[in-house]
Each structure stands twice: as C-alpha cells, then as structure tokens.
Design a protein around this motif. Sequence first.
Motif, PDB file in Angstrom:
ATOM      1  N   ASN A 107     138.218  79.831  82.500  1.00 16.67           N
ATOM      2  CA  ASN A 107     136.780  80.057  82.409  1.00 16.67           C
ATOM      3  C   ASN A 107     136.050  78.892  81.725  1.00 16.67           C
ATOM      4  N   LYS A 108     135.512  77.979  82.530  1.00 20.84           N
ATOM      5  CA  LYS A 108     134.849  76.792  81.958  1.00 20.84           C
ATOM      6  C   LYS A 108     133.556  77.122  81.253  1.00 20.84           C
ATOM      7  N   ALA A 109     132.825  78.129  81.764  1.00 22.63           N
ATOM      8  CA  ALA A 109     131.581  78.514  81.083  1.00 22.63           C
ATOM      9  C   ALA A 109     131.894  78.960  79.657  1.00 22.63           C
ATOM     10  N   VAL A 161     134.177  67.320  90.212  1.00 27.04           N
ATOM     11  CA  VAL A 161     134.862  68.420  89.519  1.00 27.04           C
ATOM     12  C   VAL A 161     134.376  69.784  89.990  1.00 27.04           C
ATOM     13  N   ASN A 162     133.579  69.820  91.052  1.00 25.36           N
ATOM     14  CA  ASN A 162     133.173  71.115  91.595  1.00 25.36           C
ATOM     15  C   ASN A 162     133.548  71.170  93.070  1.00 25.36           C
ATOM     16  N   GLY A 163     134.430  72.099  93.402  1.00 28.38           N
ATOM     17  CA  GLY A 163     134.932  72.200  94.771  1.00 28.38           C
ATOM     18  C   GLY A 163     133.888  72.725  95.742  1.00 28.38           C
ATOM     19  N   THR A 164     133.081  73.670  95.292  1.00 28.81           N
ATOM     20  CA  THR A 164     132.084  74.278  96.178  1.00 28.81           C
ATOM     21  C   THR A 164     131.103  73.229  96.695  1.00 28.81           C
ATOM     22  N   THR A 165     130.542  72.443  95.777  1.00 30.61           N
ATOM     23  CA  THR A 165     129.541  71.458  96.200  1.00 30.61           C
ATOM     24  C   THR A 165     130.189  70.359  97.036  1.00 30.61           C
ATOM     25  N   GLY A 190     136.203  81.685  98.684  1.00 30.82           N
ATOM     26  CA  GLY A 190     136.513  82.030  97.287  1.00 30.82           C
ATOM     27  C   GLY A 190     136.375  80.847  96.346  1.00 30.82           C
ATOM     28  N   TYR A 191     135.685  79.781  96.784  1.00 34.09           N
ATOM     29  CA  TYR A 191     135.550  78.595  95.929  1.00 34.09           C
ATOM     30  C   TYR A 191     134.431  78.748  94.895  1.00 34.09           C
ATOM     31  N   ALA A 192     133.404  79.528  95.245  1.00 34.24           N
ATOM     32  CA  ALA A 192     132.185  79.542  94.425  1.00 34.24           C
ATOM     33  C   ALA A 192     132.327  80.466  93.219  1.00 34.24           C
ATOM     34  N   GLU A 193     131.459  80.251  92.252  1.00 27.99           N
ATOM     35  CA  GLU A 193     131.354  81.163  91.107  1.00 27.99           C
ATOM     36  C   GLU A 193     130.736  82.480  91.581  1.00 27.99           C
ATOM     37  N   ALA A 194     130.855  83.526  90.734  1.00 24.42           N
ATOM     38  CA  ALA A 194     130.298  84.831  91.105  1.00 24.42           C
ATOM     39  C   ALA A 194     128.821  84.663  91.481  1.00 24.42           C
ATOM     40  N   ALA A 198     125.471  78.566  89.909  1.00 26.36           N
ATOM     41  CA  ALA A 198     126.185  77.756  88.906  1.00 26.36           C
ATOM     42  C   ALA A 198     126.807  76.522  89.552  1.00 26.36           C
ATOM     43  N   ASP A 199     127.268  76.663  90.780  1.00 21.27           N
ATOM     44  CA  ASP A 199     127.859  75.522  91.488  1.00 21.27           C
ATOM     45  C   ASP A 199     126.777  74.559  91.957  1.00 21.27           C
ATOM     46  N   VAL A 200     125.817  75.086  92.743  1.00 21.14           N
ATOM     47  CA  VAL A 200     124.892  74.182  93.432  1.00 21.14           C
ATOM     48  C   VAL A 200     123.859  73.563  92.488  1.00 21.14           C
ATOM     49  N   LEU A 203     125.612  73.506  87.069  1.00 19.38           N
ATOM     50  CA  LEU A 203     125.959  74.105  85.771  1.00 19.38           C
ATOM     51  C   LEU A 203     127.470  74.141  85.567  1.00 19.38           C
ATOM     52  N   ASP A 204     128.196  74.465  86.637  1.00 21.48           N
ATOM     53  CA  ASP A 204     129.661  74.530  86.548  1.00 21.48           C
ATOM     54  C   ASP A 204     130.228  73.138  86.225  1.00 21.48           C
ATOM     55  N   ALA A 205     129.720  72.123  86.919  1.00 23.00           N
ATOM     56  CA  ALA A 205     130.199  70.754  86.649  1.00 23.00           C
ATOM     57  C   ALA A 205     129.810  70.322  85.236  1.00 23.00           C
ATOM     58  N   ALA A 207     129.523  72.270  82.617  1.00 25.19           N
ATOM     59  CA  ALA A 207     130.459  72.931  81.685  1.00 25.19           C
ATOM     60  C   ALA A 207     131.785  72.164  81.661  1.00 25.19           C
ATOM     61  N   LYS A 208     132.234  71.729  82.837  1.00 22.69           N
ATOM     62  CA  LYS A 208     133.496  70.972  82.897  1.00 22.69           C
ATOM     63  C   LYS A 208     133.349  69.622  82.182  1.00 22.69           C
ATOM     64  N   ALA A 209     132.160  69.014  82.289  1.00 22.19           N
ATOM     65  CA  ALA A 209     131.930  67.746  81.583  1.00 22.19           C
ATOM     66  C   ALA A 209     132.055  67.944  80.075  1.00 22.19           C
ATOM     67  N   GLY A 305     140.670  71.634  94.037  1.00 29.56           N
ATOM     68  CA  GLY A 305     139.798  71.890  92.895  1.00 29.56           C
ATOM     69  C   GLY A 305     139.348  73.321  92.761  1.00 29.56           C
ATOM     70  N   ALA A 306     139.598  74.144  93.760  1.00 30.94           N
ATOM     71  CA  ALA A 306     139.132  75.535  93.718  1.00 30.94           C
ATOM     72  C   ALA A 306     139.974  76.352  94.691  1.00 30.94           C
ATOM     73  N   GLY A 307     139.793  77.674  94.606  1.00 25.69           N
ATOM     74  CA  GLY A 307     140.552  78.587  95.472  1.00 25.69           C
ATOM     75  C   GLY A 307     141.605  79.317  94.659  1.00 25.69           C
TER      76      GLY A 307
HETATM   77  N1  HSE Z   1     133.359  77.336  91.484  1.00 31.67           N
HETATM   78  C1  HSE Z   1     134.275  76.355  91.026  1.00 31.67           C
HETATM   79  C2  HSE Z   1     134.261  75.168  91.956  1.00 31.67           C
HETATM   80  C3  HSE Z   1     135.659  76.925  90.921  1.00 31.67           C
HETATM   81  O1  HSE Z   1     133.761  75.315  93.081  1.00 31.67           O
HETATM   82  O2  HSE Z   1     134.717  74.102  91.580  1.00 31.67           O
HETATM   83  C4  HSE Z   1     136.674  75.957  90.342  1.00 31.67           C
HETATM   84  O3  HSE Z   1     136.375  75.671  89.010  1.00 31.67           O
END
Ligand code: HSE
Length: 434
Positions: A107-109, A161-165, A190-194, A198-200, A203-205, A207-209, A305-307
């Motif tokens: 959980n990166k957030a 660092v974001n698979g969805t984008t 199943g790549y995206a956050e709930a 957060a992905d697009v 925000l997710d990237a 948090a990873k930074a 990076g995701a899945g």
């Molecule tokens: N939603 C995130 C992504 C999952 O697309 O990268 C992996 O951290």
Amino acid sequence: MMNTAPLKVAVLGCGVVGTEVVRRLHTSGPALAGRIGAPVELVGIAVRDTRRRRDLDVDPGLWTDDPLALVKRGDIDIVVELLGGTEPARALAVAAMEHGAGVVSANKALLAEHGPLLHETAAVHGVDLLYEASVAGAVPLLRPLRDSLGGDRITRIVGIVNGTTNYVLDRMTETGGGFAAALHEAVDHGYAEADPTADVEGLDAAAKAVILASLAFHTRVPPTAVHREGITEVTAVDVADARDLGRVVKLVTVLERAVGQDDVLLRVHPAMVARAHPLADVRGADNAVLVEAADAGPLLFRGAGAGGVPTSSAVLGDLVTAARRRVLGHRGAAPQAAVKQTASVAGPRSRHHLRVPVTDAATALDDVAAVLRSGGVGIGTVHRRRAAGQEALVLLTKDTDDATLRTALEAVAALPCVSAAPRSMRLLDAEEGR
Ligand code: HSE
Ligand code: NDP
C-alpha cells in the motif's frame, strides 16, 4: 534455536492482489515452508463482504469482515495488508504491530502518508515492516535501494512507476485511440487503484516517489510536496506530435538532488520521451526505474508494474523474508536508514514541446518566436504542422521554468495570428537516460 511451529499469517484484503497471495499461500505451502524453515498457516482473511463468491478454495471459516479483531488476536506472526487507502489500513497495521505481528504491505498511499509512524511502531515493537510491492509491482527495487546501494550515494532516479497510466498511454500510442477506452481496459486488467483518479492524476506515482525518496535520499517528503501533473489532459494530438518528433508520451517520475544543495526535487508529469531513452520502450503496464548512483553508475530496474499475479510475487517475497527472520529469532524491525532532512520542493526546469495553432504558419512564425524569446523562452527547433485544414507551429524550447513558460504562452495566445490555446508538454531527452 530453530522454531518450526507453524507461522500464523492473516491477510487483510482479498481483491486483485490479495486473491493471488491467498492462492499462492494455499498452493505453494510446502515450497514456502522449505524456504522459510517452518510451515505457514493462513489463519484469517479479512474482506468487506464475506458473502461475495470468490474464486478461491479455502476453509470458509477463514473469512471475516472484522479485520481489527483478526489483527488483535495476539497470536499472529505476520499480517499482510492488501486493503488499499490510508484508513483503516494505518490503524490496522499499527494494531497488528502492537500485538506483535510483522506487517507486509503493498500500500503506497499508506507508506507515503504514514511511513515514519509505521517505521517507528515497528521499531518500538521489534517487528518487521516490509513493502516491496508498493513501488513498481513485481520489480525488486526497494530492497536494492535500501540494502544493495546502502553504501553508495544515489544522485537521481527517473522512472515509470505507474502501470495504469503507462498502459493507457501505450494504447493511445499504438491504436491512436482515446483515453477513456484505454483506462477502461486498464481497470478491467486489475491494474488501477480502487479509484483510478489516483493513477491518472499522478497521486499514485507521487506516493511512490515519496517512498523512493525515503530510501534513496533518506529524506522525508510529504506527498503534497511532490510536483504533480496527471495524464487526463493528454490528447491524441500530443501523442501524434510525439511520434512525429521521434518521441513517446509517458508519465515519468523524477527524483533529483538540487544542484549544490541538500534539497531534493520530486516530480511526476507526462513527458515526450526520446525514443533512445531507456524508458521509451516500456510497454503496457510494465514499469522501469533508472537509478543513478555515484559509484555504481546507472542501473535499470524493469518489469511488471501492476496486476495481481506479478504483485503477489513481491508480497510473497516480503512474507518469506519476514517469516524467515521470525524462524531465526530476529524480531527486530528491518533496518531503515535514518531520515535526515525535510526536502523543499522547487518547481522543475525542463525543455518543452509547444503546439501553437495558427491561422498561417508561414507568417505566424516570426511573431510567435519573437514573443517567446522576449518572454525568456529559448527556442530549439520549429516544425510546421497541417492536419484537417488546421495549421500549427510545433516548437521545442530550451530549458525553462514553469512560471516563465506560462507567462510567455499567455502572451503568445493573445497574438492575432494564434487561432486556439497553445499546448505544452515537457521533454525527456536521451542524454537524461545515460
Ligand atoms: N495502480 C497501480 C499502478 C498499481 O497502476 O501502477 C501498482 O502499484
Ligand atoms: P482491491 O480493491 O482489488 O481489493 C481490496 C480488498 O480489500 C478487497 O478484498 C476488499 O474487500 C478489502 N477491503 C477494503 N476495505 C476494507 C475494509 N475496510 N475492511 C475489510 N476489507 C476491506 O485492491 P487491490 O488488490 O488492487 O490493491 C490492494 C493494495 O495493493 C492497494 O494498496 C494497492 O495500491 C496495492 N497494489 C495493487 C496493485 C495492483 O496491480 N492492483 C499492484 C501493487 C500494489 P471486498 O473484496 O469485500 O470488497
């Protein structure tokens, strides 16, 4: 002394990632026991809805919708947190550690927002806190940063660092299709956050930074201090311009030390990446992270990076590490480098792509160039574009800061020869990937 009693594991969350983790705990039990030195016993799985049908063959008595009661049992060795979000994940992780369990999380957030508190709690209670899956999915990255490069000085990190984008931009590049359809596919995989916002929105990237900065620069940066631009404004025209320029649009995450200072700069934004850059050919939901270290030089980490399936590999890796440490009697927290400074985050300087729609490219060039130059924006190359009866100038600028560019573009937009609002995107050049 070897303790070979079964290690009790609780899994919080059984969605995309949790399902694959539980499946592997079920099917790979003997192999994991061999590597750990003791069997692993799954003692509970917490979900929101215990009545939902799930594609898992586990004892029905394991399901619970009361994660707090599960982590407070007091006999759990390792809690695997795969809920997502900051609450109740924070409260549950803290309660788990207070009751003697090590915590593994993807959980990166949670880690970006509450990393210091969680590390402190782990240290106070002498338990492990591991979160390899939280950045770059299956790619082993955090442990190399923390351990293998612990004696080096990391100077810069640039990555996807974001698979969805990456999946969305890759589909837009390959098919010329739109943003919404590509995002829908990424969610289905199943790549995206709930909440895919957060992905697009980056925000997710971001948090990873923050997590990468804590391990690479020993620096605590609040997620809100990361300069962040998402991909929702990226259009098919941007993608086509990038292709014409020998580039590809990617959402990049950059961490660098400010020249001559201790401060670090963290930024997440779309960029037109030169085809010769190592990030340019990262496809689908893959991630890649280029780490530059003073002695090691450039190192590239790359993979899924995701899945659910790839991410389960990183989660299981942490689980095996934490479990092995328990068996060997190491009950201390995994070493975490001291946080030594708070970063101040300045606006980034970059070269930019500009697209300026004009009434007549031949006559407009002089006016547009003059306004940009007088506004302090140096111009590298200029291209004329004509499509569907519309003319545009495509210019690549020299290094400039955001405020200077914004003011100059406002002046350009006011020119009579300019027919619509100019667009801009940062460039990432091949030399920045060596
Ligand atoms: N939603 C995130 C992504 C999952 O697309 O990268 C992996 O951290
Ligand atoms: P999902 O949304 O697919 O699953 C979340 C799970 O948590 C569900 O089982 C849900 O229950 C359960 N849950 C949520 N809130 C509660 C609550 N309050 N009490 C009990 N159960 C709850 O998420 P993912 O599996 O995709 O992601 C999990 C974590 O892993 C996130 O932190 C994510 O960022 C991270 N991650 C995800 C990756 C991916 O590719 N998906 C890759 C790397 C990391 P129910 O099933 O009943 O709804």
